[in-house]
Design an enzyme around this catalytic site. Structure first.
Site, mmCIF file in Angstrom:
data_model
loop_
_atom_site.group_PDB
_atom_site.id
_atom_site.type_symbol
_atom_site.label_atom_id
_atom_site.label_comp_id
_atom_site.label_asym_id
_atom_site.label_seq_id
_atom_site.Cartn_x
_atom_site.Cartn_y
_atom_site.Cartn_z
ATOM 1 N N GLU A 140 0.815 -1.219 0.000
ATOM 2 C CA GLU A 140 0.000 0.000 0.000
ATOM 3 C C GLU A 140 0.852 1.274 0.000
ATOM 4 O O GLU A 140 1.514 1.568 0.997
ATOM 5 C CB GLU A 140 -0.891 -0.016 1.259
ATOM 6 N N GLU A 160 2.806 9.794 6.181
ATOM 7 C CA GLU A 160 2.973 8.483 6.820
ATOM 8 C C GLU A 160 4.214 7.736 6.354
ATOM 9 O O GLU A 160 4.681 6.846 7.044
ATOM 10 C CB GLU A 160 1.719 7.631 6.592
ATOM 11 N N ASP A 206 -5.744 3.102 -1.712
ATOM 12 C CA ASP A 206 -6.465 3.686 -0.570
ATOM 13 C C ASP A 206 -6.910 5.088 -0.995
ATOM 14 O O ASP A 206 -6.078 5.978 -1.231
ATOM 15 C CB ASP A 206 -5.526 3.726 0.646
ATOM 16 N N HIS A 216 -5.339 8.126 0.886
ATOM 17 C CA HIS A 216 -3.958 8.460 0.523
ATOM 18 C C HIS A 216 -3.906 9.011 -0.901
ATOM 19 O O HIS A 216 -3.168 9.953 -1.190
ATOM 20 C CB HIS A 216 -3.053 7.228 0.640
ATOM 21 N N HIS A 271 -9.144 0.661 -0.393
ATOM 22 C CA HIS A 271 -9.632 1.200 0.884
ATOM 23 C C HIS A 271 -10.554 2.366 0.581
ATOM 24 O O HIS A 271 -10.193 3.302 -0.134
ATOM 25 C CB HIS A 271 -8.462 1.629 1.784
ATOM 26 N N ARG A 282 -11.091 11.260 5.378
ATOM 27 C CA ARG A 282 -11.025 9.923 5.966
ATOM 28 C C ARG A 282 -12.291 9.549 6.729
ATOM 29 O O ARG A 282 -12.321 8.555 7.450
ATOM 30 C CB ARG A 282 -9.775 9.719 6.826
ATOM 31 N N GLU A 295 -12.013 1.530 5.153
ATOM 32 C CA GLU A 295 -11.011 1.865 6.163
ATOM 33 C C GLU A 295 -11.151 3.376 6.354
ATOM 34 O O GLU A 295 -10.539 4.182 5.657
ATOM 35 C CB GLU A 295 -9.600 1.512 5.691
HETATM 36 C C1 LER Z 1 -3.334 1.263 6.317
HETATM 37 O O1 LER Z 1 -4.173 0.628 5.422
HETATM 38 C C2 LER Z 1 -3.367 2.723 6.137
HETATM 39 O O2 LER Z 1 -3.969 3.229 5.230
HETATM 40 C C3 LER Z 1 -2.650 3.534 7.103
HETATM 41 O O3 LER Z 1 -2.821 4.900 6.823
HETATM 42 C C4 LER Z 1 -3.173 3.231 8.495
HETATM 43 O O4 LER Z 1 -2.844 4.223 9.354
HETATM 44 MN MN MN Z 2 -5.257 2.045 3.946
#
Ligand code: LER
Ligand code: MN
Length: 272
Positions: A154, A160, A187, A190, A213, A219, A248
């Site tokens: 991912e 992050e 995701d 992100h 995700h 979020r 998520e």
């Molecule tokens: C994990 O899937 C993710 O997206 C991270 O940002 C979790 O904090």
């Molecule tokens: Mn994620």
């Protein structure tokens, strides 16, 4: 067919995070099933904390699939990452993920490498960190293939990780290092931070996407932010994505409302 999925976090050390359900596995699965979700994604502190027979029974009882297992607890609880300059810690990270791969594989579910990828540390060389990441993914990808599951990598947003933030950089990395059996996780949270055009990236790297995700720009559950989900969903359908769309997202304003909001959005955008 695209399937709906909801996350369940069972890691007491973490008090906040982007997971819809927290705490009780059975009750969360009951709620997921009642709302009509097809699957769950689990975030646990290890691959051993859940009794496999019990999980098998609950999945059958609630007619749910296990879509994927998250490995981030290895970092959050134990401080492990695949790019730590300390070799012993990298080995432990591989062993932690390996254990999660075995757990997920007993249910046909892939493991996800998100925060366990780590960062290029302050006094590390970027090339060296990428080589450590490649070595870890290569070993773990082989283990996954032996167990008949994919390994999901991912890309995370820049706050992050400073390793790989976009689908393009992840695809180029995996291809240039010839790492096999890796699928990517798209995701939407992100991607909203990092991609120039989310739908265009999904289209361009369609064949590499193994998991999605599902979260809005802030979020929160989809529908509560400003991401153009109609555009994203029609692209996922158009490219023939047939995996899980897994919520998520933050349990905002609370778990139950977040789960209902998510399934409503899923049904609106993917079942019409
Ligand atoms: C994990 O899937 C993710 O997206 C991270 O940002 C979790 O904090
Ligand atoms: Mn994620």
């Amino acid at each position: 067919m695209i399937k709906s999925c909801v996350t369940i976090a069972l890691v007491p050390e973490i008090k906040t995070g982007p997971w819809i359900f927290w705490n009780d596995l059975e009750n969360s699965m009951f709620k997921a099933s009642s709302l009509g979700f097809d699957a769950i994604e689990l975030f646990t502190s290890s691959g051993d904390i859940i009794d496999k027979k019990k999980l098998e029974f609950l999945l059958a009882t609630f007619n749910l699939q296990l879509a994927a297992v998250g490995t981030g607890a290895g970092k959050v609880i134990h401080g492990l990452t695949l790019t730590d300059p300390n070799e012993n810690i990298r080995k432990k990270a591989i062993s932690f993920i390996s254990n999660m791969i075995a757990f997920g594989a007993s249910f046909g579910a892939p493991a996800i490498i998100g925060s366990m990828q780590g960062n290029v540390c302050a006094d590390c060389n970027r090339e060296q960190a990428l080589t450590w990441l490649a070595e870890g993914l290569e070993i773990l990808g082989k283990e996954a293939v032996e167990k008949n599951v994919a390994l999901i990598y991912e890309p995370l947003n820049r706050y992050e990780t400073n390793l790989l933030n976009t689908l393009q950089s992840a695809v180029e990395f995996i291809e240039s290092r010839r790492i096999n059996n890796i699928k990517l996780l798209a995701d939407l949270f992100h991607m909203n931070v990092e991609e120039t055009d989310m739908a265009e990236s999904l289209r361009k790297y369609a064949s590499k996407i193994g998991h999605v995700h599902f979260a809005d720009s802030n979020r929160r559950p989809v529908g509560l932010g400003h991401t153009d989900i109609h555009y994203i969903a029609s692209t996922l359908k158009e490219i023939g994505y047939d995996g899980f769309i897994s919520a998520e997202a933050l349990p905002w304003p609370n778990e139950d409302a977040a789960a209902s909001q998510t399934i409503e959005s899923f049904n609106t955008f993917f079942r019409n």
